[in-house]
Structures are given as structure tokens and as C-alpha cells.
Write an enzyme that holds these catalytic residues in place. Structure first.
Site, PDB file in Angstrom:
ATOM      1  N   ASP A  31       0.856  -1.184   0.000  1.00 38.71           N
ATOM      2  CA  ASP A  31       0.000   0.000   0.000  1.00 38.71           C
ATOM      3  C   ASP A  31       0.896   1.239   0.000  1.00 38.71           C
ATOM      4  OD1 ASP A  31      -3.213   0.594   0.991  1.00 38.71           O
ATOM      5  OD2 ASP A  31      -1.746   2.234   1.106  1.00 38.71           O
ATOM      6  N   HIS A  99     -10.066  -5.010  -3.529  1.00 36.69           N
ATOM      7  CA  HIS A  99      -8.744  -5.206  -2.922  1.00 36.69           C
ATOM      8  C   HIS A  99      -8.914  -5.635  -1.492  1.00 36.69           C
ATOM      9  CE1 HIS A  99      -9.932  -0.941  -2.643  1.00 36.69           C
ATOM     10  NE2 HIS A  99      -9.292  -0.883  -1.488  1.00 36.69           N
TER      11      HIS A  99
HETATM   12  P1  AMP Z   1      -9.774   1.622   0.295  1.00 38.25           P
HETATM   13  O1  AMP Z   1     -10.027   2.815   1.142  1.00 38.25           O
HETATM   14  O2  AMP Z   1     -10.138   0.336   0.974  1.00 38.25           O
HETATM   15  O3  AMP Z   1     -10.357   1.754  -1.095  1.00 38.25           O
HETATM   16  O4  AMP Z   1      -8.197   1.532   0.143  1.00 38.25           O
HETATM   17  C1  AMP Z   1      -7.495   2.005  -0.951  1.00 38.25           C
HETATM   18  C2  AMP Z   1      -6.045   1.841  -0.615  1.00 38.25           C
HETATM   19  O5  AMP Z   1      -5.289   1.950  -1.796  1.00 38.25           O
HETATM   20  C3  AMP Z   1      -5.525   2.901   0.360  1.00 38.25           C
HETATM   21  O6  AMP Z   1      -4.986   2.253   1.501  1.00 38.25           O
HETATM   22  C4  AMP Z   1      -4.459   3.627  -0.462  1.00 38.25           C
HETATM   23  O7  AMP Z   1      -3.362   4.021   0.320  1.00 38.25           O
HETATM   24  C5  AMP Z   1      -4.089   2.580  -1.488  1.00 38.25           C
HETATM   25  N1  AMP Z   1      -3.571   3.080  -2.750  1.00 38.25           N
HETATM   26  C6  AMP Z   1      -4.117   4.043  -3.538  1.00 38.25           C
HETATM   27  N2  AMP Z   1      -3.373   4.214  -4.645  1.00 38.25           N
HETATM   28  C7  AMP Z   1      -2.340   3.330  -4.560  1.00 38.25           C
HETATM   29  C8  AMP Z   1      -1.228   3.024  -5.397  1.00 38.25           C
HETATM   30  N3  AMP Z   1      -1.012   3.657  -6.551  1.00 38.25           N
HETATM   31  N4  AMP Z   1      -0.357   2.065  -4.994  1.00 38.25           N
HETATM   32  C9  AMP Z   1      -0.559   1.427  -3.814  1.00 38.25           C
HETATM   33  N5  AMP Z   1      -1.586   1.665  -2.991  1.00 38.25           N
HETATM   34  C10 AMP Z   1      -2.466   2.607  -3.346  1.00 38.25           C
END
Ligand code: AMP
Length: 116
Positions: A31, A99
Site C-alpha cells: 500500500d 482489494h
Molecule cells: P480503500 O479505502 O479500501 O479503497 O483503500 C485504498 C487503498 O489503496 C488505500 O490504503 C491507499 O493508500 C491505497 N492506494 C491508492 N493508490 C495506490 C497506489 N497507486 N499504490 C498502492 N496503494 C495505493
């Protein structure tokens, strides 16, 4: 099928970022904004908005394989870990590609939600 506008589709396809594990149907990567000592995201390579968006059993099995590989790789099996998926606005889902958050490497405390 992947969605050309979806960032997690691009990451899962190896077009950006770095994967720490992949199999035929699923991928895992760190993440970008870790909320725990270990914070890895496991995603299907096919695009599904969330866990109720037509994910087939083979893909779910591949995601479980990915979780098991991540747990082994990050050595969090003994100490414990949490696997969660946020779905929709009330859960704060920010990325509309299924995810699973794999969180561990520290004491995570109880699962806390705001009072209702
Ligand atoms: P959610 O709130 O469950 O949709 O979580 C989305 C997650 O994706 C968050 O923890 C973000 O930090 C993570 N995230 C967003 N963009 C990226 C990226 N490009 N690479 C890795 N993690 C990401």
C-alpha cells in the site's frame, strides 16, 4: 477483463508500481500509504468494483493463494494479521477495484468502528 482507467488494473498488470507477488489471476503490492508495519493489497487481475461484483471462485481462490504467499513472505503468520475489504461509501472505499488489505507486523488492536 481489465478497465483501462483503473489504477489497480494497471498495477496488477505490471504496467506501473512493483508487485511483491503474482499468480495467474491475482497480484499483491505494498500500500502506498501504509497504515501498519505490514500493509499489502491483494487484488484480482480482472476488474471487479468490489467483492459482490461478479468475482468467480477461481479468482477468489487465487486471491487467497496470494494472501498466503504475502503472509509467508512478510513473516506475519505467527504474530497475527488482519484481512479486510472496504466496500462502498460507508466503508470508505477509495479505489473501485476489489482489494483486500493485509495488515500486520504489529499489534493491530481491536477492530474499531465509530459509534452509531
Ligand atoms: P480503500 O479505502 O479500501 O479503497 O483503500 C485504498 C487503498 O489503496 C488505500 O490504503 C491507499 O493508500 C491505497 N492506494 C491508492 N493508490 C495506490 C497506489 N497507486 N499504490 C498502492 N496503494 C495505493
Amino acid at each position: 477483463m481489465s478497465d483501462t482507467d483503473c489504477i489497480f488494473c494497471k498495477i496488477a498488470a505490471g504496467e506501473m508500481g512493483e508487485l511483491i507477488y503474482e499468480n495467474e489471476r491475482a497480484a499483491a503490492f505494498h500500500d502506498v500509504s501504509p497504515q501498519a508495519a505490514v500493509h499489502v493489497l491483494v487484488v484480482p487481475k480482472s476488474h471487479h468494483d468490489n467483492i459482490c461484483d461478479g468475482v468467480d471462485g477461481d479468482t477468489l481462490a487465487a486471491m487467497v493463494d496470494a494472501v498466503q504467499a504475502v503472509v509467508e513472505q512478510t513473516q506475519i503468520a505467527q504474530s497475527g494479521y488482519r484481512v479486510i475489504t472496504n466496500t462502498g461509501a460507508d466503508a470508505g472505499q477509495a479505489v473501485a477495484h476489489l482489494h483486500w488489505h493485509v495488515l500486520g507486523g504489529q499489534n493491530l488492536g481491536p477492530l474499531v468502528v465509530p459509534e452509531h
